[in-house]
Design a protein around this motif. Structure first.
Motif, short mmCIF file in Angstrom:
data_model
loop_
_atom_site.label_atom_id
_atom_site.label_comp_id
_atom_site.label_asym_id
_atom_site.label_seq_id
_atom_site.Cartn_x
_atom_site.Cartn_y
_atom_site.Cartn_z
N PHE A 40 54.34 18.24 101.65
CA PHE A 40 53.03 18.17 101.00
C PHE A 40 51.91 18.42 102.00
O PHE A 40 50.81 18.82 101.62
CB PHE A 40 52.86 16.83 100.30
N ILE A 41 52.19 18.20 103.29
CA ILE A 41 51.19 18.50 104.32
C ILE A 41 50.96 20.01 104.41
O ILE A 41 49.83 20.48 104.43
CB ILE A 41 51.64 17.95 105.69
N VAL A 47 46.61 25.36 100.71
CA VAL A 47 45.52 25.38 99.74
C VAL A 47 44.17 25.41 100.45
O VAL A 47 43.27 26.20 100.11
CB VAL A 47 45.61 24.17 98.81
N ILE A 48 44.02 24.56 101.49
CA ILE A 48 42.74 24.46 102.19
C ILE A 48 42.45 25.73 103.00
O ILE A 48 41.30 26.20 103.06
CB ILE A 48 42.75 23.23 103.11
N ALA A 49 43.47 26.30 103.62
CA ALA A 49 43.26 27.45 104.48
C ALA A 49 43.14 28.76 103.70
O ALA A 49 42.29 29.61 104.03
CB ALA A 49 44.41 27.56 105.49
N VAL A 63 37.23 28.97 91.26
CA VAL A 63 38.02 27.80 91.65
C VAL A 63 39.51 28.07 91.48
O VAL A 63 40.36 27.46 92.15
CB VAL A 63 37.60 26.57 90.81
N THR A 64 39.84 29.04 90.62
CA THR A 64 41.26 29.37 90.39
C THR A 64 41.94 29.80 91.68
O THR A 64 43.17 29.70 91.81
CB THR A 64 41.38 30.49 89.34
N ALA A 65 41.17 30.27 92.65
CA ALA A 65 41.73 30.72 93.93
C ALA A 65 42.55 29.61 94.59
O ALA A 65 43.57 29.87 95.23
CB ALA A 65 40.62 31.19 94.87
N PHE A 66 42.10 28.38 94.42
CA PHE A 66 42.82 27.27 95.05
C PHE A 66 44.15 27.00 94.33
O PHE A 66 45.14 26.60 94.97
CB PHE A 66 41.95 26.01 95.05
N PHE A 67 44.19 27.23 93.03
CA PHE A 67 45.45 27.09 92.29
C PHE A 67 46.41 28.22 92.66
O PHE A 67 47.63 28.01 92.74
CB PHE A 67 45.19 27.08 90.78
N TYR A 72 51.07 29.95 95.91
CA TYR A 72 51.59 30.58 97.11
C TYR A 72 52.48 29.61 97.88
O TYR A 72 53.58 29.97 98.35
CB TYR A 72 50.43 31.06 97.98
N ALA A 73 52.04 28.35 98.00
CA ALA A 73 52.85 27.33 98.68
C ALA A 73 54.18 27.12 97.95
O ALA A 73 55.23 26.96 98.59
CB ALA A 73 52.07 26.01 98.75
#
Length: 402
Positions: A40-41, A47-49, A63-67, A72-73
């Motif tokens: 999860f780290i 997500v942050i980067a 905001v969808t970019a973060f989803f 991607y993760a």
């Protein structure tokens, strides 16, 4: 993405052990898969980067970019899982029992139980992981070019292709703990006949890779005066630290394995005699001393069934007066051995280490083929033989009388 030999585990409940280190995701082909909490780290970091990067490159996402970054993760997680499954399923062809697959902060690793390896098999199992990633990258590329994908599906497919391509290339670099390190290990192993020498060579290969990565992504940008990419530098330092620790651990494990033939219960044990639990302190004081040291042997107490049960404490014996020696039972001046803490004097090597790892306590009675106590083996002596360091005598010797 590494494969780990976990020979000699203590037989803990796999479900309890799995819950301690992460979230059990079930089994695939009978192999437990665990999602470590540390994953999860890296998911949060992704997500942050990458969220702001996607938002900048594709403003319409908002905001969808973060989803999308979180997706991607998840795609990375799937790619790593396929990589590790390729290791595990290839190992099954050679009847290497897989204990579990763990997906974690650094990607993941496959842990095996005891198995017999060879240079060729080791290479095949190691290369199966990167090969799986190259197959995924190819499948993603075909989907990307043939499906005319646009929008978020197109973004994710493109990321999926490049991620698997990079994972595959990175893992074939010639150094442990990367899969490519098994190529170096197996080559040196084949040439020298020594797996340990191969592992040491591959471990040094891993260290050289770390030095190269740090020089390329950290040192050169700083020396050139360019504005460094902080995220890239941070990733390089973190990945480099992981690789360096893994390479160092591989080298140390190889050196320990090379010393396994020196670990033999009979050779490492100090002389000892067995006495029944009903014996008295006087019987210990009457034992003939060693002519070179002037001290008596260690004393192990055995039960009525002949099984070793306790070790007489030299310090406690010294506190017993001569007048009370005949009436003081040895059980009053002894401490218990761990349950089952006795080994045949011919036990040696990895088999001995595996057995001792399952026992409580730091001392073990050594017995001959008739079950007679012949020695007392201390954990410090075993560690000394493995590491090549003198652990100190640590022996409890008994004087004759006061």
């Amino acid at each position: 993405m590494t494969d780990t030999d976990t020979r000699g585990r203590s037989g803990q409940d796999p479900q309890k052990q799995g819950r301690k280190e992460g979230i059990p995701l079930g089994r695939i082909a009978g192999i437990p898969v665990i999602l470590a909490y540390s994953w999860f780290i890296i998911a949060a970091f992704t997500v942050i980067a990458f969220g702001p990067v996607l938002q900048s490159d594709y403003p319409r996402l908002g905001v969808t970019a973060f989803f999308v970054a979180f997706a991607y993760a998840l795609l990375l997680l799937i790619s790593v899982l396929v990589h590790e499954l390729a290791h595990a399923l290839t190992a099954k062809l050679f009847h290497w029992p897989t204990e579990k697959i763990v997906l974690n902060l650094w990607g993941g690793h496959t842990e095996f139980q005891s198995f017999t390896a060879s240079p060729g098999r080791s290479v095949l199992v190691a290369m199966a992981g990167p090969a799986a990633n190259f197959v995924l990258a190819g499948a993603g590329w075909l989907l990307r070019t043939g499906g005319d994908l646009t929008g978020v599906p197109g973004i994710l497919t493109n990321i999926f292709v490049w991620a698997n391509l990079l994972i595959g290339i990175f893992n074939v670099l010639p150094g442990l703990p990367l899969d490519g390190g098994r190529l170096v290990e197996s080559a040196v192993w084949k040439l020298t006949g020594s797996q340990e020498k191969g592992t040491v060579a591959a471990g040094w290969g891993g260290r050289i890779i770390v030095i190269g990565l740090v020089a390329w992504f950290v040192v050169l940008p700083l020396l050139s005066g360019d504005r460094p990419d902080i995220s890239l530098m941070l990733i390089t330092v973190l990945v480099g630290s992981f690789l360096w620790m893994g390479a160092t651990a591989s080298i140390e494990q190889a050196r320990l394995r090379s010393r396994l033939p020196l670990v033999e219960a009979g050779a490492l044990a100090e002389p000892a005699v067995g006495l029944p639990e009903g014996a008295s302190v006087a019987e210990v004081l009457a034992l003939a001393p060693d002519p070179t040291t002037g001290a008596g042997p260690a004393v192990v107490l055995y039960r009525q069934d002949g099984r070793p049960a306790a070790v007489v404490d030299a310090g406690a014996v010294a506190t017993v007066s001569a007048s009370a020696a005949a009436t003081t039972p040895l059980t009053a001046v002894s401490y218990a051995l761990g349950e089952g803490a006795y080994v045949p004097e011919w036990s040696k090597g990895q088999e001995l280490i595996q057995y001792l790892a399952q026992l409580d306590g730091l001392e073990y009675a050594v017995v001959d083929r008739d079950g007679t106590v012949t020695g007392l083996l201390r954990q410090s002596a075993v560690l000394g033989a493995l590491t090549g360091k003198n652990p100190g005598s640590g022996k409890r010797m008994f004087g004759q009388s006061r």
